[in-house]
Design a protein around this motif. Structure first.
Motif, PDB file in Angstrom:
ATOM      1  N   CYS A  67      30.737  39.487  46.281  1.00  0.00           N
ATOM      2  CA  CYS A  67      32.115  39.179  45.008  1.00  0.00           C
ATOM      3  C   CYS A  67      33.245  39.866  45.466  1.00  0.00           C
ATOM      4  O   CYS A  67      32.960  40.540  46.055  1.00  0.00           O
ATOM      5  CB  CYS A  67      31.619  39.769  43.460  1.00  0.00           C
ATOM      6  SG  CYS A  67      29.532  39.092  43.353  1.00  0.00           S
ATOM      7  N   GLN A  68      34.001  38.816  44.736  1.00  0.00           N
ATOM      8  CA  GLN A  68      35.480  39.500  44.560  1.00  0.00           C
ATOM      9  C   GLN A  68      35.780  40.045  44.060  1.00  0.00           C
ATOM     10  O   GLN A  68      35.022  39.918  43.033  1.00  0.00           O
ATOM     11  CB  GLN A  68      36.451  38.310  44.285  1.00  0.00           C
ATOM     12  CG  GLN A  68      36.394  36.676  45.360  1.00  0.00           C
ATOM     13  CD  GLN A  68      36.799  36.926  46.793  1.00  0.00           C
ATOM     14  OE1 GLN A  68      38.275  37.667  46.393  1.00  0.00           O
ATOM     15  NE2 GLN A  68      36.807  36.237  47.963  1.00  0.00           N
ATOM     16  N   SER A  69      36.256  40.805  43.664  1.00  0.00           N
ATOM     17  CA  SER A  69      36.662  42.371  42.928  1.00  0.00           C
ATOM     18  C   SER A  69      36.855  41.374  41.355  1.00  0.00           C
ATOM     19  O   SER A  69      36.373  42.368  41.020  1.00  0.00           O
ATOM     20  CB  SER A  69      38.096  43.457  43.343  1.00  0.00           C
ATOM     21  OG  SER A  69      37.121  43.464  44.476  1.00  0.00           O
ATOM     22  N   GLU A  70      37.587  40.812  41.668  1.00  0.00           N
ATOM     23  CA  GLU A  70      38.103  39.885  40.378  1.00  0.00           C
ATOM     24  C   GLU A  70      36.980  39.469  39.696  1.00  0.00           C
ATOM     25  O   GLU A  70      37.310  39.423  38.456  1.00  0.00           O
ATOM     26  CB  GLU A  70      39.358  38.891  40.201  1.00  0.00           C
ATOM     27  CG  GLU A  70      40.508  39.599  41.700  1.00  0.00           C
ATOM     28  CD  GLU A  70      40.694  39.682  43.260  1.00  0.00           C
ATOM     29  OE1 GLU A  70      39.098  38.496  43.785  1.00  0.00           O
ATOM     30  OE2 GLU A  70      41.205  40.026  43.457  1.00  0.00           O
ATOM     31  N   LEU A  71      36.369  39.989  40.006  1.00  0.00           N
ATOM     32  CA  LEU A  71      34.654  39.147  39.016  1.00  0.00           C
ATOM     33  C   LEU A  71      33.785  40.027  38.954  1.00  0.00           C
ATOM     34  O   LEU A  71      33.314  39.666  37.305  1.00  0.00           O
ATOM     35  CB  LEU A  71      33.719  38.008  40.901  1.00  0.00           C
ATOM     36  CG  LEU A  71      33.140  38.007  39.244  1.00  0.00           C
ATOM     37  CD1 LEU A  71      33.046  36.227  38.526  1.00  0.00           C
ATOM     38  CD2 LEU A  71      31.979  36.705  40.742  1.00  0.00           C
ATOM     39  N   VAL A  72      33.651  40.990  39.047  1.00  0.00           N
ATOM     40  CA  VAL A  72      32.694  42.529  39.103  1.00  0.00           C
ATOM     41  C   VAL A  72      33.567  43.820  39.108  1.00  0.00           C
ATOM     42  O   VAL A  72      32.996  44.185  38.759  1.00  0.00           O
ATOM     43  CB  VAL A  72      31.789  42.405  40.267  1.00  0.00           C
ATOM     44  CG1 VAL A  72      30.716  40.955  39.802  1.00  0.00           C
ATOM     45  CG2 VAL A  72      32.038  42.464  41.988  1.00  0.00           C
ATOM     46  N   GLY A  73      34.864  44.066  39.887  1.00  0.00           N
ATOM     47  CA  GLY A  73      35.171  45.120  39.731  1.00  0.00           C
ATOM     48  C   GLY A  73      35.393  45.518  40.788  1.00  0.00           C
ATOM     49  O   GLY A  73      34.396  45.421  41.711  1.00  0.00           O
ATOM     50  N   GLY A  74      35.530  46.501  41.606  1.00  0.00           N
ATOM     51  CA  GLY A  74      35.836  47.142  42.086  1.00  0.00           C
ATOM     52  C   GLY A  74      34.363  48.220  42.605  1.00  0.00           C
ATOM     53  O   GLY A  74      33.919  48.477  44.236  1.00  0.00           O
ATOM     54  N   LYS A  75      34.494  48.469  41.710  1.00  0.00           N
ATOM     55  CA  LYS A  75      33.235  49.789  41.633  1.00  0.00           C
ATOM     56  C   LYS A  75      32.205  49.108  42.162  1.00  0.00           C
ATOM     57  O   LYS A  75      31.026  49.605  43.005  1.00  0.00           O
ATOM     58  CB  LYS A  75      33.256  50.621  40.812  1.00  0.00           C
ATOM     59  CG  LYS A  75      31.821  51.858  40.600  1.00  0.00           C
ATOM     60  CD  LYS A  75      32.139  53.058  39.871  1.00  0.00           C
ATOM     61  CE  LYS A  75      33.594  52.951  39.408  1.00  0.00           C
ATOM     62  NZ  LYS A  75      33.030  54.004  40.851  1.00  0.00           N
ATOM     63  N   ALA A  76      31.634  47.912  41.055  1.00  0.00           N
ATOM     64  CA  ALA A  76      30.744  47.207  41.424  1.00  0.00           C
ATOM     65  C   ALA A  76      30.161  46.173  43.144  1.00  0.00           C
ATOM     66  O   ALA A  76      29.256  46.767  43.257  1.00  0.00           O
ATOM     67  CB  ALA A  76      29.946  46.545  40.270  1.00  0.00           C
ATOM     68  N   ARG A  77      31.417  45.844  43.298  1.00  0.00           N
ATOM     69  CA  ARG A  77      32.017  44.970  44.073  1.00  0.00           C
ATOM     70  C   ARG A  77      31.342  46.595  45.612  1.00  0.00           C
ATOM     71  O   ARG A  77      30.271  46.483  46.251  1.00  0.00           O
ATOM     72  CB  ARG A  77      33.213  44.737  44.998  1.00  0.00           C
ATOM     73  CG  ARG A  77      33.135  43.965  46.039  1.00  0.00           C
ATOM     74  CD  ARG A  77      34.271  43.671  46.366  1.00  0.00           C
ATOM     75  NE  ARG A  77      34.454  42.659  47.779  1.00  0.00           N
ATOM     76  CZ  ARG A  77      35.026  42.351  48.031  1.00  0.00           C
ATOM     77  NH1 ARG A  77      36.528  42.990  47.261  1.00  0.00           N
ATOM     78  NH2 ARG A  77      35.398  41.936  49.244  1.00  0.00           N
ATOM     79  N   ASN A  78      31.345  47.476  45.894  1.00  0.00           N
ATOM     80  CA  ASN A  78      31.505  48.837  46.615  1.00  0.00           C
ATOM     81  C   ASN A  78      29.984  49.464  46.098  1.00  0.00           C
ATOM     82  O   ASN A  78      29.406  49.218  47.437  1.00  0.00           O
ATOM     83  CB  ASN A  78      32.373  49.638  46.688  1.00  0.00           C
ATOM     84  CG  ASN A  78      33.728  49.479  46.702  1.00  0.00           C
ATOM     85  OD1 ASN A  78      34.006  48.892  47.881  1.00  0.00           O
ATOM     86  ND2 ASN A  78      34.847  50.409  46.337  1.00  0.00           N
ATOM     87  N   LEU A  79      29.528  49.222  45.193  1.00  0.00           N
ATOM     88  CA  LEU A  79      27.699  49.564  44.673  1.00  0.00           C
ATOM     89  C   LEU A  79      27.333  48.390  45.576  1.00  0.00           C
ATOM     90  O   LEU A  79      26.073  48.837  45.848  1.00  0.00           O
ATOM     91  CB  LEU A  79      27.562  49.527  43.644  1.00  0.00           C
ATOM     92  CG  LEU A  79      27.787  51.013  42.289  1.00  0.00           C
ATOM     93  CD1 LEU A  79      28.132  51.266  41.939  1.00  0.00           C
ATOM     94  CD2 LEU A  79      27.743  52.112  43.441  1.00  0.00           C
TER      95      LEU A  79
END
Length: 87
Positions: free
Chosen positions: A21-33
């Motif tokens: 997902c794009q970071s703008e959709l889920v946030g950077g932390k969720a994207r990295n997890l």
């Protein structure tokens, strides 16, 4: 009803799917997890409420979030809430 693999609604995304997902959709932390999960690292299961729920307030269903929590049989959870750009 699942919209696609990893999604319960357009606003609830399984953590294992957030790496795409794009970071703008889920946030950077969720994207990295999500990326860590996809790479095989041991990350606790979870889900993310997408930022679009705040853009489409009428589409956001608190009961959907509670149903997702109950469906997973979670007895303990950690909740992380922050601005998307804070991650």
């Amino acid at each position: 009803m699942r919209e696609r693999e990893g999604r319960v609604s357009s606003n609830i995304i399984d953590l294992s799917q957030t790496g795409d997902c794009q970071s703008e959709l889920v946030g950077g932390k969720a994207r990295n997890l999500g990326r860590l999960m996809q790479a095989g690292f041991n990350v606790p299961l979870g889900f993310c409420v997408a930022t679009t729920c705040f853009d489409e307030r009428d589409d956001f269903d608190e009961l959907g979030v509670l149903a997702e929590y109950r469906q997973r049989g979670m007895s303990r959870v950690a909740v992380r809430s922050s601005g998307v750009k804070e991650d």
